[in-house]
Design a protein around this motif. Sequence first.
Motif, PDB file in Angstrom:
ATOM      1  N   PRO A 118       0.819  -1.228   0.000  1.00 18.98           N
ATOM      2  CA  PRO A 118       0.000   0.000   0.000  1.00 18.98           C
ATOM      3  C   PRO A 118       0.848   1.271   0.000  1.00 18.98           C
ATOM      4  O   PRO A 118       0.455   2.283  -0.595  1.00 18.98           O
ATOM      5  N   PHE A 119       2.004   1.199   0.644  1.00 18.17           N
ATOM      6  CA  PHE A 119       2.845   2.402   0.717  1.00 18.17           C
ATOM      7  C   PHE A 119       3.469   2.711  -0.644  1.00 18.17           C
ATOM      8  O   PHE A 119       3.630   3.867  -1.027  1.00 18.17           O
ATOM      9  N   LEU A 120       3.824   1.654  -1.380  1.00 19.98           N
ATOM     10  CA  LEU A 120       4.393   1.868  -2.718  1.00 19.98           C
ATOM     11  C   LEU A 120       3.347   2.484  -3.639  1.00 19.98           C
ATOM     12  O   LEU A 120       3.654   3.343  -4.466  1.00 19.98           O
ATOM     13  N   ILE A 121       2.094   2.052  -3.461  1.00 17.59           N
ATOM     14  CA  ILE A 121       1.021   2.619  -4.296  1.00 17.59           C
ATOM     15  C   ILE A 121       0.803   4.097  -3.933  1.00 17.59           C
ATOM     16  O   ILE A 121       0.604   4.947  -4.800  1.00 17.59           O
ATOM     17  N   GLY A 122       0.914   4.396  -2.633  1.00 13.94           N
ATOM     18  CA  GLY A 122       0.649   5.772  -2.185  1.00 13.94           C
ATOM     19  C   GLY A 122       1.827   6.719  -2.366  1.00 13.94           C
ATOM     20  O   GLY A 122       1.657   7.936  -2.297  1.00 13.94           O
ATOM     21  N   PHE A 169      -1.209  15.824   1.967  1.00 14.31           N
ATOM     22  CA  PHE A 169      -2.415  14.983   1.880  1.00 14.31           C
ATOM     23  C   PHE A 169      -2.100  13.481   1.960  1.00 14.31           C
ATOM     24  O   PHE A 169      -2.983  12.650   1.814  1.00 14.31           O
ATOM     25  N   ALA A 170      -0.803  13.167   2.137  1.00 11.78           N
ATOM     26  CA  ALA A 170      -0.379  11.765   2.039  1.00 11.78           C
ATOM     27  C   ALA A 170      -1.111  10.875   3.034  1.00 11.78           C
ATOM     28  O   ALA A 170      -1.639   9.819   2.673  1.00 11.78           O
ATOM     29  N   LEU A 171      -1.171  11.328   4.303  1.00  8.18           N
ATOM     30  CA  LEU A 171      -1.800  10.481   5.320  1.00  8.18           C
ATOM     31  C   LEU A 171      -3.291  10.326   5.053  1.00  8.18           C
ATOM     32  O   LEU A 171      -3.855   9.246   5.207  1.00  8.18           O
ATOM     33  N   ASP A 172      -3.910  11.444   4.610  1.00  5.44           N
ATOM     34  CA  ASP A 172      -5.346  11.373   4.289  1.00  5.44           C
ATOM     35  C   ASP A 172      -5.589  10.366   3.171  1.00  5.44           C
ATOM     36  O   ASP A 172      -6.505   9.549   3.228  1.00  5.44           O
ATOM     37  N   ASN A 173      -4.715  10.450   2.143  1.00  7.34           N
ATOM     38  CA  ASN A 173      -4.861   9.532   1.004  1.00  7.34           C
ATOM     39  C   ASN A 173      -4.725   8.075   1.444  1.00  7.34           C
ATOM     40  O   ASN A 173      -5.477   7.203   1.024  1.00  7.34           O
ATOM     41  N   PRO A 185       3.722   7.978  -4.905  1.00  7.80           N
ATOM     42  CA  PRO A 185       3.712   9.119  -5.840  1.00  7.80           C
ATOM     43  C   PRO A 185       2.869  10.277  -5.308  1.00  7.80           C
ATOM     44  O   PRO A 185       3.260  11.434  -5.407  1.00  7.80           O
ATOM     45  N   ARG A 186       1.707   9.935  -4.693  1.00 10.42           N
ATOM     46  CA  ARG A 186       0.852  11.003  -4.161  1.00 10.42           C
ATOM     47  C   ARG A 186       1.553  11.711  -3.009  1.00 10.42           C
ATOM     48  O   ARG A 186       1.427  12.904  -2.816  1.00 10.42           O
ATOM     49  N   PHE A 187       2.313  10.933  -2.254  1.00 12.56           N
ATOM     50  CA  PHE A 187       3.052  11.521  -1.133  1.00 12.56           C
ATOM     51  C   PHE A 187       4.081  12.531  -1.646  1.00 12.56           C
ATOM     52  O   PHE A 187       4.260  13.609  -1.091  1.00 12.56           O
ATOM     53  N   ILE A 188       4.724  12.176  -2.771  1.00 16.09           N
ATOM     54  CA  ILE A 188       5.755  13.065  -3.320  1.00 16.09           C
ATOM     55  C   ILE A 188       5.098  14.330  -3.886  1.00 16.09           C
ATOM     56  O   ILE A 188       5.556  15.447  -3.654  1.00 16.09           O
ATOM     57  N   VAL A 189       3.980  14.131  -4.597  1.00 14.98           N
ATOM     58  CA  VAL A 189       3.317  15.277  -5.238  1.00 14.98           C
ATOM     59  C   VAL A 189       2.676  16.190  -4.181  1.00 14.98           C
ATOM     60  O   VAL A 189       2.813  17.409  -4.230  1.00 14.98           O
ATOM     61  N   ALA A 190       1.978  15.581  -3.222  1.00 18.48           N
ATOM     62  CA  ALA A 190       1.270  16.402  -2.222  1.00 18.48           C
ATOM     63  C   ALA A 190       1.465  15.802  -0.835  1.00 18.48           C
ATOM     64  O   ALA A 190       0.582  15.117  -0.319  1.00 18.48           O
ATOM     65  N   PRO A 191       2.640  16.037  -0.238  1.00 15.22           N
ATOM     66  CA  PRO A 191       2.945  15.389   1.048  1.00 15.22           C
ATOM     67  C   PRO A 191       1.921  15.698   2.135  1.00 15.22           C
ATOM     68  O   PRO A 191       1.640  14.851   2.978  1.00 15.22           O
ATOM     69  N   TRP A 214      -5.225   6.906   4.399  1.00 18.12           N
ATOM     70  CA  TRP A 214      -6.382   6.549   5.232  1.00 18.12           C
ATOM     71  C   TRP A 214      -7.584   6.187   4.348  1.00 18.12           C
ATOM     72  O   TRP A 214      -8.266   5.188   4.577  1.00 18.12           O
ATOM     73  N   ILE A 215      -7.784   7.008   3.289  1.00 13.64           N
ATOM     74  CA  ILE A 215      -8.907   6.740   2.364  1.00 13.64           C
ATOM     75  C   ILE A 215      -8.708   5.372   1.707  1.00 13.64           C
ATOM     76  O   ILE A 215      -9.627   4.564   1.604  1.00 13.64           O
ATOM     77  N   MET A 216      -7.452   5.115   1.309  1.00 18.36           N
ATOM     78  CA  MET A 216      -7.161   3.841   0.641  1.00 18.36           C
ATOM     79  C   MET A 216      -7.452   2.663   1.581  1.00 18.36           C
ATOM     80  O   MET A 216      -8.052   1.668   1.195  1.00 18.36           O
ATOM     81  N   PHE A 217      -7.025   2.793   2.842  1.00 20.41           N
ATOM     82  CA  PHE A 217      -7.195   1.694   3.798  1.00 20.41           C
ATOM     83  C   PHE A 217      -8.652   1.486   4.201  1.00 20.41           C
ATOM     84  O   PHE A 217      -9.042   0.389   4.553  1.00 20.41           O
ATOM     85  N   THR A 218      -9.454   2.570   4.174  1.00 24.56           N
ATOM     86  CA  THR A 218     -10.818   2.447   4.700  1.00 24.56           C
ATOM     87  C   THR A 218     -11.880   2.340   3.611  1.00 24.56           C
ATOM     88  O   THR A 218     -13.054   2.130   3.927  1.00 24.56           O
ATOM     89  N   SER A 219     -11.479   2.462   2.341  1.00 24.75           N
ATOM     90  CA  SER A 219     -12.495   2.385   1.282  1.00 24.75           C
ATOM     91  C   SER A 219     -13.041   0.959   1.192  1.00 24.75           C
ATOM     92  O   SER A 219     -12.308  -0.018   1.413  1.00 24.75           O
ATOM     93  N   ALA A 220     -14.328   0.870   0.873  1.00 26.55           N
ATOM     94  CA  ALA A 220     -14.979  -0.452   0.783  1.00 26.55           C
ATOM     95  C   ALA A 220     -14.288  -1.301  -0.271  1.00 26.55           C
ATOM     96  O   ALA A 220     -14.135  -2.516  -0.116  1.00 26.55           O
ATOM     97  N   GLU A 221     -13.832  -0.646  -1.339  1.00 23.32           N
ATOM     98  CA  GLU A 221     -13.193  -1.360  -2.449  1.00 23.32           C
ATOM     99  C   GLU A 221     -11.931  -2.101  -1.990  1.00 23.32           C
ATOM    100  O   GLU A 221     -11.618  -3.187  -2.469  1.00 23.32           O
ATOM    101  N   SER A 222     -11.217  -1.508  -1.021  1.00 26.50           N
ATOM    102  CA  SER A 222      -9.941  -2.107  -0.595  1.00 26.50           C
ATOM    103  C   SER A 222     -10.105  -3.109   0.542  1.00 26.50           C
ATOM    104  O   SER A 222      -9.108  -3.674   1.005  1.00 26.50           O
ATOM    105  N   ALA A 223     -11.345  -3.309   1.010  1.00 29.88           N
ATOM    106  CA  ALA A 223     -11.530  -4.081   2.251  1.00 29.88           C
ATOM    107  C   ALA A 223     -10.835  -5.445   2.220  1.00 29.88           C
ATOM    108  O   ALA A 223     -10.061  -5.776   3.131  1.00 29.88           O
ATOM    109  N   THR A 224     -11.056  -6.234   1.152  1.00 31.52           N
ATOM    110  CA  THR A 224     -10.461  -7.580   1.149  1.00 31.52           C
ATOM    111  C   THR A 224      -8.933  -7.489   1.120  1.00 31.52           C
ATOM    112  O   THR A 224      -8.241  -8.299   1.737  1.00 31.52           O
ATOM    113  N   GLY A 225      -8.423  -6.486   0.408  1.00 31.40           N
ATOM    114  CA  GLY A 225      -6.969  -6.299   0.353  1.00 31.40           C
ATOM    115  C   GLY A 225      -6.408  -5.976   1.734  1.00 31.40           C
ATOM    116  O   GLY A 225      -5.375  -6.506   2.139  1.00 31.40           O
TER     117      GLY A 225
END
Length: 465
Positions: free
Chosen positions: A109-113, A123-127, A115-121, A129-140
Amino acid sequence: MNNKLLTRDVGQLPAIKRSPMSFYSLVTIYIMLILAPWALSYIEGLQIRGWYEELVTLLSISGMAMMLCQFTLLNGRVDAINSRIGVDNSMRVHNKAGEYLAILFFLHPFLIGLPRFIVAPSFALDNLWIMFTSAESATGVYAWSLLIVLVLMAIKKNKIGLSYEAWRYTHSVGFVAVIILATHHAVTVGRHGRYNLWFDVLWIALCAVAVSVVAYVYFIRPRSVSKRPFTVVDCHKGSADDWYLTIKKDADFQFEFDAGQFVWINTSGSAFKRNEHPFSIASSPRSLPELSFVIRNLGDYTKQLGKLQTGQRVWVDGPHGVFTLNARNAQGIVLLAGGAGIGPIIGILRDLKNRADTRPIRLIYGNRNMAQMMFLDELIDMAKNMNLVTTLVLNDTPDDFPPIGFQGHKGFINQSVIEASGEGYNTQNWDYYICGPQPMVKAVETTLQQLDIPQSRILYEQLGF
Ligand SMILES: Cc1cc2nc3c(=O)[nH]c(=O)nc-3n(C[C@H](O)[C@H](O)[C@H](O)COP(=O)(O)OP(=O)(O)OC[C@H]3O[C@@H](n4cnc5c(N)ncnc54)[C@H](O)[C@@H]3O)c2cc1C
């Protein structure tokens, strides 16, 4: 190493049977297999634009392939595979791959996040958090969390106080859950899966194979084992710390093995209980229908073996392993045993004696003290008819050490003991068989490598996975 000309007669070599794959061939095949799905996607033109995204995809897809290999190629219980690659090699790669897999999955998950961290540090934690809590990512996320817990349990299994059986059960069931969750994640969120049906089909089919292997080990295999009953003939103390167990075939079924192989023994009263332990056969094939074992008093199971009753039913799953004389062309043999490692080694020696093998055979047998040594009379007897020299290696040496008929060394099995064993011979084409607890096997293997013994001449069996 002493490489003088061979000075003594070399007896008939054992029959050539199947040759196990070398460790390096296994690693090569393994690497090709884990890269294959990504290569396939690349060839099919499914590549994603941008080197970073492609790298993350490569790592994710290879991670999935690694996990699937843990169930199949590196399972340790699939005969058709293990008879070719050897259970020790397979478990060595399984354990190491498990560690890399944990790192890969943890970083996913960190590797996926990133680029966003580099572009907008900011918002990195928010991003994240959204990735970890989205319904789409639940099984992952479930697969990710469970895998980390299971890998930590595997690494710390000897320290967490869980019985080995409970740990093994948790490991199998836990990873079945991980692979199902991860496959769902791959086919719903994974980039290739989301857009390409054939990739979904590939992951689902491979996941089904992985789950089937576990089902086979837990449900189908015990059925065939239940048709092959044995009974206990005798279980007595063979040394201060070892049992000598003998069992006998109790029905008319075919059972053949090669000296040095091991079996899983189940003394629980039911072939369907997964309470089984691996032990190497200490008898030679000529002793069939009886099988004997040297079993060190080590933990909760082995400590209570003395309670086994003569006539009690037990089940045997096997034989397994490639720690044998098969497919070898050695002109001399050095057998290196530590503790209960003498089990398969005495089995091999008994087999060599039965075959009237005249090759030079050197046994280097290590223990903490003399009270742990087994088969000393038998070894003296064997030396009368075989070209056998035994060196006893002890940490605590009594005054009368070494006993008559043996050579002796104080300390551990080291370079000088191994070099001395081949004195007077060209040892270039000798084989080296190591068996004992894991640290002993690793240490002796390293010593042999330092002596420039080719890896292809070293065979080993570790008393533990
Ligand atoms: C291929 C192979 C051959 C072996 N041959 C022999 C032998 O000939 N003689 C001998 O004394 N020992 C042998 N062992 C080791 C033996 O299986 C363990 O010492 C024994 O199962 C310990 O059980 P325990 O509950 O008494 O000890 P525990 O204290 O519970 O376990 C000690 C260690 O043994 C291993 N172990 C325990 N239970 C199992 C199990 N069910 N399956 C796999 N590993 C387990 C684990 O690494 C564990 O950390 C062999 C192991 C392997 C892998």
